[in-house]
Motif scaffolding. Sequence first.
Motif, PDB file in Angstrom:
ATOM      1  N   GLY A 175       0.818  -1.209   0.000  1.00 50.44           N
ATOM      2  CA  GLY A 175       0.000   0.000   0.000  1.00 50.44           C
ATOM      3  C   GLY A 175       0.848   1.253   0.000  1.00 50.44           C
ATOM      4  N   ILE A 176       0.290   2.318  -0.552  1.00 53.33           N
ATOM      5  CA  ILE A 176       0.969   3.618  -0.564  1.00 53.33           C
ATOM      6  C   ILE A 176      -0.100   4.698  -0.742  1.00 53.33           C
ATOM      7  N   SER A 177       0.222   5.897  -0.327  1.00 52.47           N
ATOM      8  CA  SER A 177      -0.731   6.969  -0.575  1.00 52.47           C
ATOM      9  C   SER A 177      -0.188   7.905  -1.651  1.00 52.47           C
ATOM     10  N   VAL A 178      -1.109   8.472  -2.416  1.00 52.00           N
ATOM     11  CA  VAL A 178      -0.743   9.500  -3.377  1.00 52.00           C
ATOM     12  C   VAL A 178      -1.612  10.714  -3.072  1.00 52.00           C
ATOM     13  N   GLY A 179      -1.223  11.865  -3.565  1.00 46.99           N
ATOM     14  CA  GLY A 179      -2.024  13.048  -3.260  1.00 46.99           C
ATOM     15  C   GLY A 179      -1.666  14.195  -4.169  1.00 46.99           C
ATOM     16  N   LYS A 180      -2.155  15.349  -3.787  1.00 48.01           N
ATOM     17  CA  LYS A 180      -1.894  16.545  -4.590  1.00 48.01           C
ATOM     18  C   LYS A 180      -1.462  17.673  -3.660  1.00 48.01           C
ATOM     19  N   VAL A 181      -0.313  18.258  -3.958  1.00 49.17           N
ATOM     20  CA  VAL A 181       0.101  19.440  -3.197  1.00 49.17           C
ATOM     21  C   VAL A 181       0.488  20.534  -4.184  1.00 49.17           C
ATOM     22  N   ASP A 182       0.078  21.717  -3.885  1.00 48.91           N
ATOM     23  CA  ASP A 182       0.331  22.865  -4.768  1.00 48.91           C
ATOM     24  C   ASP A 182       0.006  22.519  -6.219  1.00 48.91           C
ATOM     25  N   LEU A 198       3.714  11.408  -4.778  1.00 49.13           N
ATOM     26  CA  LEU A 198       3.672  10.066  -4.195  1.00 49.13           C
ATOM     27  C   LEU A 198       4.056  10.122  -2.723  1.00 49.13           C
ATOM     28  N   ASP A 199       3.403   9.302  -1.916  1.00 48.95           N
ATOM     29  CA  ASP A 199       3.767   9.105  -0.515  1.00 48.95           C
ATOM     30  C   ASP A 199       3.799  10.409   0.287  1.00 48.95           C
ATOM     31  N   LEU A 200       2.620  10.890   0.625  1.00 48.35           N
ATOM     32  CA  LEU A 200       2.523  12.143   1.372  1.00 48.35           C
ATOM     33  C   LEU A 200       3.110  12.015   2.764  1.00 48.35           C
ATOM     34  N   MET A 201       3.790  13.070   3.200  1.00 46.28           N
ATOM     35  CA  MET A 201       4.204  13.126   4.600  1.00 46.28           C
ATOM     36  C   MET A 201       3.218  14.027   5.349  1.00 46.28           C
ATOM     37  N   LYS A 202       3.437  14.162   6.644  1.00 48.77           N
ATOM     38  CA  LYS A 202       2.402  14.798   7.456  1.00 48.77           C
ATOM     39  C   LYS A 202       2.004  16.193   6.948  1.00 48.77           C
ATOM     40  N   GLU A 203       2.993  17.027   6.666  1.00 50.47           N
ATOM     41  CA  GLU A 203       2.680  18.401   6.247  1.00 50.47           C
ATOM     42  C   GLU A 203       1.866  18.402   4.957  1.00 50.47           C
ATOM     43  N   GLU A 204       2.239  17.516   4.045  1.00 50.68           N
ATOM     44  CA  GLU A 204       1.528  17.471   2.762  1.00 50.68           C
ATOM     45  C   GLU A 204       0.105  16.943   2.937  1.00 50.68           C
ATOM     46  N   ASP A 205      -0.030  15.973   3.856  1.00 53.14           N
ATOM     47  CA  ASP A 205      -1.345  15.420   4.149  1.00 53.14           C
ATOM     48  C   ASP A 205      -2.237  16.523   4.727  1.00 53.14           C
ATOM     49  N   GLN A 206      -1.631  17.322   5.599  1.00 51.79           N
ATOM     50  CA  GLN A 206      -2.384  18.342   6.317  1.00 51.79           C
ATOM     51  C   GLN A 206      -2.756  19.539   5.439  1.00 51.79           C
ATOM     52  N   ASP A 217      -1.476   5.909 -11.501  1.00 52.13           N
ATOM     53  CA  ASP A 217      -0.253   5.404 -12.138  1.00 52.13           C
ATOM     54  C   ASP A 217       0.937   5.533 -11.196  1.00 52.13           C
ATOM     55  N   LEU A 218       0.990   6.691 -10.530  1.00 49.85           N
ATOM     56  CA  LEU A 218       2.084   6.956  -9.601  1.00 49.85           C
ATOM     57  C   LEU A 218       2.040   5.958  -8.441  1.00 49.85           C
ATOM     58  N   ALA A 219       0.826   5.683  -7.960  1.00 52.98           N
ATOM     59  CA  ALA A 219       0.661   4.734  -6.860  1.00 52.98           C
ATOM     60  C   ALA A 219       1.186   3.358  -7.273  1.00 52.98           C
ATOM     61  N   PHE A 220       0.853   2.941  -8.487  1.00 53.33           N
ATOM     62  CA  PHE A 220       1.317   1.628  -8.954  1.00 53.33           C
ATOM     63  C   PHE A 220       2.835   1.581  -9.033  1.00 53.33           C
ATOM     64  N   LYS A 221       3.429   2.694  -9.440  1.00 51.96           N
ATOM     65  CA  LYS A 221       4.902   2.742  -9.481  1.00 51.96           C
ATOM     66  C   LYS A 221       5.480   2.595  -8.078  1.00 51.96           C
ATOM     67  N   GLY A 222       4.875   3.306  -7.125  1.00 49.14           N
ATOM     68  CA  GLY A 222       5.351   3.244  -5.746  1.00 49.14           C
ATOM     69  C   GLY A 222       5.195   1.852  -5.169  1.00 49.14           C
ATOM     70  N   VAL A 223       4.060   1.238  -5.479  1.00 47.87           N
ATOM     71  CA  VAL A 223       3.753  -0.087  -4.959  1.00 47.87           C
ATOM     72  C   VAL A 223       4.801  -1.107  -5.430  1.00 47.87           C
ATOM     73  N   GLU A 224       5.250  -0.962  -6.682  1.00 53.64           N
ATOM     74  CA  GLU A 224       6.291  -1.867  -7.196  1.00 53.64           C
ATOM     75  C   GLU A 224       7.517  -1.872  -6.281  1.00 53.64           C
ATOM     76  N   GLN A 225       7.947  -0.651  -5.908  1.00 56.20           N
ATOM     77  CA  GLN A 225       9.135  -0.539  -5.054  1.00 56.20           C
ATOM     78  C   GLN A 225       8.885  -1.165  -3.684  1.00 56.20           C
ATOM     79  N   ILE A 226       7.672  -0.940  -3.171  1.00 50.38           N
ATOM     80  CA  ILE A 226       7.346  -1.481  -1.848  1.00 50.38           C
ATOM     81  C   ILE A 226       7.292  -3.003  -1.899  1.00 50.38           C
ATOM     82  N   TYR A 227       6.714  -3.519  -2.981  1.00 51.98           N
ATOM     83  CA  TYR A 227       6.610  -4.975  -3.174  1.00 51.98           C
ATOM     84  C   TYR A 227       7.996  -5.615  -3.142  1.00 51.98           C
ATOM     85  N   GLU A 228       8.950  -4.988  -3.839  1.00 54.79           N
ATOM     86  CA  GLU A 228      10.318  -5.517  -3.843  1.00 54.79           C
ATOM     87  C   GLU A 228      10.883  -5.530  -2.426  1.00 54.79           C
ATOM     88  N   ALA A 229      10.635  -4.430  -1.688  1.00 57.26           N
ATOM     89  CA  ALA A 229      11.145  -4.340  -0.316  1.00 57.26           C
ATOM     90  C   ALA A 229      10.521  -5.409   0.576  1.00 57.26           C
TER      91      ALA A 229
END
Lengths: 226, 244
Positions: free
Chosen positions: B159-166, B171-179, B215-227
């Motif tokens: 799992g991973i989160s994606v979002g929009k800032v500015d 990909l992968d929001l941190m607290k400030e971006e989430d807020q 699409d970005l989430a799927f890219k992130g998930v690939e990396q997490i899957y490998e880990a």
Amino acid sequence: MLFVENRELVVPGRLLAEGDYFAGEGTFLEGGKIFSAVIGLAEIREKSISVISLQGRYIPRRGDRVIGIVTDTHPFGWILDLNSPYTGNLMVSELVGRKVDVFREDIGKFLRIGDAVLAEVREVDERWRVQLTASERGMGRIRGGRLVEISPAKVPRVIGRKGSMLKVLEETSGCRLEVGLNGRILIRGRDLKKVNAVVEAILLIEREAHLSGLTDRIKAKLEREG
Amino acid sequence: MAEAKPEKLLVDGRRLDGRRPDELRPLRIKAGILKRADGSAYIELGKNKILAAVYGPKEMHPRHLQQADVAVLRCRYNMAPFSVEERKRPGPDRRSMEISKVIREALEPVLFLHLYPRAVIDVFIEILQADAGTRTAGITAASVALADAGVPMRDLVAGISVGKVDGTVVLDLMKEEDQWGEADMPVAVMPRRKCITLLQMDGNFTPQEFRQALDLAFKGVEQIYEAQKEALKEKYLPSLEEGR
């Protein structure tokens, strides 16, 4: 086509083979391809492929020899804990090997709660209700000895290839072992020191189950300590 | 919490912590770290620190909760009182109960639950330190813990989160971006077949942004899957090699 080597470590979801292969234990079929369902070692035997799990609980199968512990009684027998998600049911007649009139005889004289029982799985139905039998010679209530509990996934290593490890354990210590496939092992011996040495050896096997040359190391260890 | 919103979350294509929009935070997964549990995993994703433990399959008590044909999966997502800046009142609340439910639904599709009728599998996800994206990181850790427990699975779940800032999809929001960001979308995936098992969204995406985010989430998930796979191999391989 094969995608793994024999004895390779695989994780769940790993593609193992495609096409003319038989999907064995620890694997599953999806769209004509065989994948691993568990973490373990891939085992290729001619056209069949399976994964030997390195983890997991004991799941009862017909014919398995197990050591159960009585947790409850009912009018016709006992409920045994099998160190598994499923409990076993042992009928009085399956323990004593004859018909018992439960209205005339008190079955409490055969087994009590907390007793350990060496039994065999007689039947497992589709709802995973487990029927046990213990009427064979040498089975039934365990009267003495030391009981060790290990992970059921490691039991095959304690037995060894064609019983080699078990033979070493018994012969070098002079103790008698009863191995329950549910991970409970009973050690019987006169010499307490030797019984302790065997317990230590079994715990060592559990810790290092994956290492090769273990049988020789255990033998040396037992000979040194015994 | 008292901090004011930073003027910009994205400066010259770089985020507050220096990442590019399509970069994950530093990720570390370790399998099998709890001795008492049947399976366990620990994950660090940026400042997130999460522990997952699995018990079972085991007999289900109380009996009336048993299912005659399948095993029941129970999940508990719980935040430690010290996991956030302002002490969190301990115990389940509306948020954590909902997250527990969606995590259960995200993990269920990969498990062969029909193999263990009448049994139960317990999954505990403890958030030790939170910094946005804990539910997805929790799912990632929980699926490693399930594999570590030897539970038969079709695949892992990452799992991973994606979002929009500015106005930029990241990909992968941190607290400030989430807020302070405009959108947050946690996604959990079975990577092998690219099936989505969890998709939530808070905020606004245009249809194009949504596609881009996915699409970005799927890219992130690939990396997490490998880990995840690495973490499992790391636990079991050294001992295997030693023996050869």
